[in-house]
Design an enzyme around this catalytic site. Structure first.
Site, PDB file in Angstrom:
ATOM      1  N   LYS A 114       0.821  -1.218   0.000  1.00  0.00           N
ATOM      2  CA  LYS A 114       0.000   0.000   0.000  1.00  0.00           C
ATOM      3  C   LYS A 114       0.853   1.265   0.000  1.00  0.00           C
ATOM      4  CE  LYS A 114      -4.446  -1.715   1.031  1.00  0.00           C
ATOM      5  NZ  LYS A 114      -5.637  -1.838   1.826  1.00  0.00           N
ATOM      6  N   LYS A 196      -3.345 -10.211  -5.891  1.00  0.00           N
ATOM      7  CA  LYS A 196      -4.633 -10.664  -5.348  1.00  0.00           C
ATOM      8  C   LYS A 196      -5.775  -9.746  -5.813  1.00  0.00           C
ATOM      9  CE  LYS A 196      -5.400  -8.285  -1.026  1.00  0.00           C
ATOM     10  NZ  LYS A 196      -6.375  -8.275   0.023  1.00  0.00           N
ATOM     11  N   LYS A 199     -10.595  -4.918  -3.579  1.00  0.00           N
ATOM     12  CA  LYS A 199     -11.705  -3.999  -3.835  1.00  0.00           C
ATOM     13  C   LYS A 199     -11.222  -2.595  -4.168  1.00  0.00           C
ATOM     14  CE  LYS A 199     -13.049  -4.534   0.842  1.00  0.00           C
ATOM     15  NZ  LYS A 199     -11.866  -4.308   1.679  1.00  0.00           N
TER      16      LYS A 199
HETATM   17  N1  AQP Z   1      -8.350 -11.736  -3.023  1.00  0.00           N
HETATM   18  C1  AQP Z   1      -8.731 -12.282  -1.886  1.00  0.00           C
HETATM   19  N2  AQP Z   1      -8.887 -13.611  -1.767  1.00  0.00           N
HETATM   20  C2  AQP Z   1      -9.304 -14.177  -0.608  1.00  0.00           C
HETATM   21  N3  AQP Z   1      -9.577 -13.458   0.512  1.00  0.00           N
HETATM   22  C3  AQP Z   1      -9.435 -12.127   0.429  1.00  0.00           C
HETATM   23  N4  AQP Z   1      -9.627 -11.145   1.329  1.00  0.00           N
HETATM   24  C4  AQP Z   1      -9.332  -9.944   0.767  1.00  0.00           C
HETATM   25  N5  AQP Z   1      -8.960 -10.118  -0.509  1.00  0.00           N
HETATM   26  C5  AQP Z   1      -9.006 -11.465  -0.742  1.00  0.00           C
HETATM   27  C6  AQP Z   1     -10.102 -11.361   2.681  1.00  0.00           C
HETATM   28  O1  AQP Z   1     -11.225 -10.523   2.877  1.00  0.00           O
HETATM   29  C7  AQP Z   1     -11.259 -10.139   4.240  1.00  0.00           C
HETATM   30  C8  AQP Z   1     -11.520  -8.674   4.346  1.00  0.00           C
HETATM   31  O2  AQP Z   1     -10.443  -7.954   3.877  1.00  0.00           O
HETATM   32  P1  AQP Z   1     -10.289  -6.416   4.265  1.00  0.00           P
HETATM   33  O3  AQP Z   1     -11.373  -5.627   3.692  1.00  0.00           O
HETATM   34  O4  AQP Z   1     -10.158  -6.294   5.727  1.00  0.00           O
HETATM   35  O5  AQP Z   1      -8.922  -5.993   3.676  1.00  0.00           O
HETATM   36  P2  AQP Z   1      -8.032  -6.555   2.552  1.00  0.00           P
HETATM   37  O6  AQP Z   1      -7.521  -7.923   2.917  1.00  0.00           O
HETATM   38  O7  AQP Z   1      -6.980  -5.525   2.297  1.00  0.00           O
HETATM   39  O8  AQP Z   1      -9.043  -6.689   1.316  1.00  0.00           O
HETATM   40  P3  AQP Z   1      -9.025  -5.924  -0.069  1.00  0.00           P
HETATM   41  O9  AQP Z   1     -10.209  -6.376  -0.843  1.00  0.00           O
HETATM   42  O10 AQP Z   1      -7.680  -6.069  -0.717  1.00  0.00           O
HETATM   43  O11 AQP Z   1      -9.290  -4.448   0.388  1.00  0.00           O
HETATM   44  P4  AQP Z   1      -8.459  -3.144   0.074  1.00  0.00           P
HETATM   45  O12 AQP Z   1      -8.371  -3.092  -1.426  1.00  0.00           O
HETATM   46  O13 AQP Z   1      -9.256  -2.025   0.676  1.00  0.00           O
HETATM   47  O14 AQP Z   1      -7.128  -3.320   0.735  1.00  0.00           O
HETATM   48  C9  AQP Z   1      -9.962 -10.584   4.884  1.00  0.00           C
HETATM   49  O15 AQP Z   1     -10.203 -11.746   5.642  1.00  0.00           O
HETATM   50  C10 AQP Z   1      -9.096 -10.896   3.713  1.00  0.00           C
HETATM   51  O16 AQP Z   1      -8.159 -11.910   4.006  1.00  0.00           O
END
Ligand code: AQP
Length: 334
Positions: A114, A196, A199
């Site tokens: 990030k 990965k 969102k």
């Molecule tokens: N690509 C993924 N595959 C499987 N699990 C995933 N998680 C996130 N991306 C994947 C799981 O979703 C949960 C919530 O995640 P979060 O919102 O707390 O933050 P994150 O892991 O940083 O998810 P994003 O989608 O990548 O959000 P942004 O883009 O805002 O950083 C967690 O249990 C995570 O493991």
């Protein structure tokens, strides 16, 4: 009577909830709700480590509650709340900050990633994100934390911080375990399958949102990056197959079929048919979620009742832990 083990988990309202968030986390939560005492939060405080539009954040927070419910999380069985409604999270995070080292935080993959994608805003919150996450979990003495693979490093640091604190002050925190789903622990971007699915990906073609309509989902899956071999076969670790491995992971997670079964089913069929069937399977899997989400949208009072009572019940548990910690470190009671 045997007491149930406790689970804590959450998702940030930082964008459109993706198929990765669903398969890696929320789907798994639904399966756990009968056997565990579960607390599922909406992690709005985490989300502001990256700039958010305030209006959007407010909307997404309520949308995420609707998604939790629409995915099948029962508000009668589980405790659902919004992180910022429970002040204990920030209170414990501050104390834990003083028991966490700069060196260990600087090794976190999410911070490194990030910092690159938000180079103009490498704020202290982004750096100490894992400490707030440790507070989220330790406040409730959670036994298990169901997460996707990307968050396992943060579970490890949470365990280290808790162990360090306990070594000084006695048995204060329960040391939690991470808990990965059987399928879908890491869903990759449809456009860059070595990254990965996220969102906050600026390219919406890279992710499938739980709220995308059927035609959009089909289009995104059909244009997913694959390879030129044309063989539907899962080869772990083979970067050239990352795209097809990812689509197979998705297909397996929504149909329950094993990789071997999928390979047999599509022997000689080529990617076109496989992609089309994957799109159909995802659309069918998501359809009831989407319908329930739309239905809930008209019921603001119901949603408000859930997050209000959730916050009260969560704060009751969490504030006891904060008092215990304050006492241990020597803050004057009042
Ligand atoms: N690509 C993924 N595959 C499987 N699990 C995933 N998680 C996130 N991306 C994947 C799981 O979703 C949960 C919530 O995640 P979060 O919102 O707390 O933050 P994150 O892991 O940083 O998810 P994003 O989608 O990548 O959000 P942004 O883009 O805002 O950083 C967690 O249990 C995570 O493991």
């Amino acid at each position: 009577m045997e007491t149930k083990k406790r689970i804590f988990s959450g998702v940030q309202p930082s964008g459109n909830i993706t198929l990765g968030n669903y398969l890696g986390a929320i789907k798994n939560w639904v399966e756990l709700q009968d056997d565990y005492e579960c607390l599922y939060a909406i992690m709005d405080m985490h989300s502001i480590t990256v700039r958010q539009d305030p209006k959007e954040l407010k909307k997404r927070t309520l949308d995420l509650l609707k998604i939790y419910l629409a995915c099948g999380i029962d508000p009668e069985k589980n405790l659902l709340f919004v992180q910022s409604h429970v002040p204990s999270h920030a209170q414990l995070a501050w104390v834990l900050n003083c028991y966490t080292y700069m060196g260990e935080l600087s090794r976190m993959t999410q911070f490194k990633d990030k910092s690159k994608s938000h180079a103009d805003n490498i704020n202290a919150g982004l750096f100490t994100y894992p400490v707030l996450m440790a507070a989220d979990i330790l406040l409730y003495s959670a036994d298990l934390v169901p997460v996707g693979k990307d968050q396992m490093q943060h579970i490890e640091i949470c365990r280290d911080i808790a162990g360090r604190f306990n070594a000084i002050y006695g048995d204060v925190f329960k040391i939690p375990e991470g808990f990965l789903p059987k399928a879908g622990a890491k869903v990759m971007s449809l456009q860059e399958p070595l990254k990965k699915m996220s969102k906050s990906d600026p390219n919406p073609k890279g992710y499938i949102s739980i709220l995308d309509d059927s035609a959009v989902i089909a289009k995104k899956i059909k244009s997913a990056v694959t390879d030129s071999e044309g063989v539907v076969e899962f080869r772990e670790g083979d970067e050239a197959k990352a795209g097809i491995n990812n689509l197979m992971t998705i297909y397996s997670a929504v149909t329950g079929k094993t990789m071997d079964e999928i390979t047999k089913e599509y022997a000689g069929a080529g990617y076109g048919v496989f992609k089309s069937d994957t799109a159909d399977a995802v659309v069918e899997h998501i359809r009831p979620i989407r319908e329930e989400y739309d239905r809930l949208s008209g019921d603001k009072a119901y949603l408000e009742g859930i997050f209000r009572s959730g916050a009260e019940r969560a704060e009751k548990i969490a504030s006891r832990m904060v008092s215990k910690v304050y006492k241990k470190v020597g803050f004057l009671p009042f």
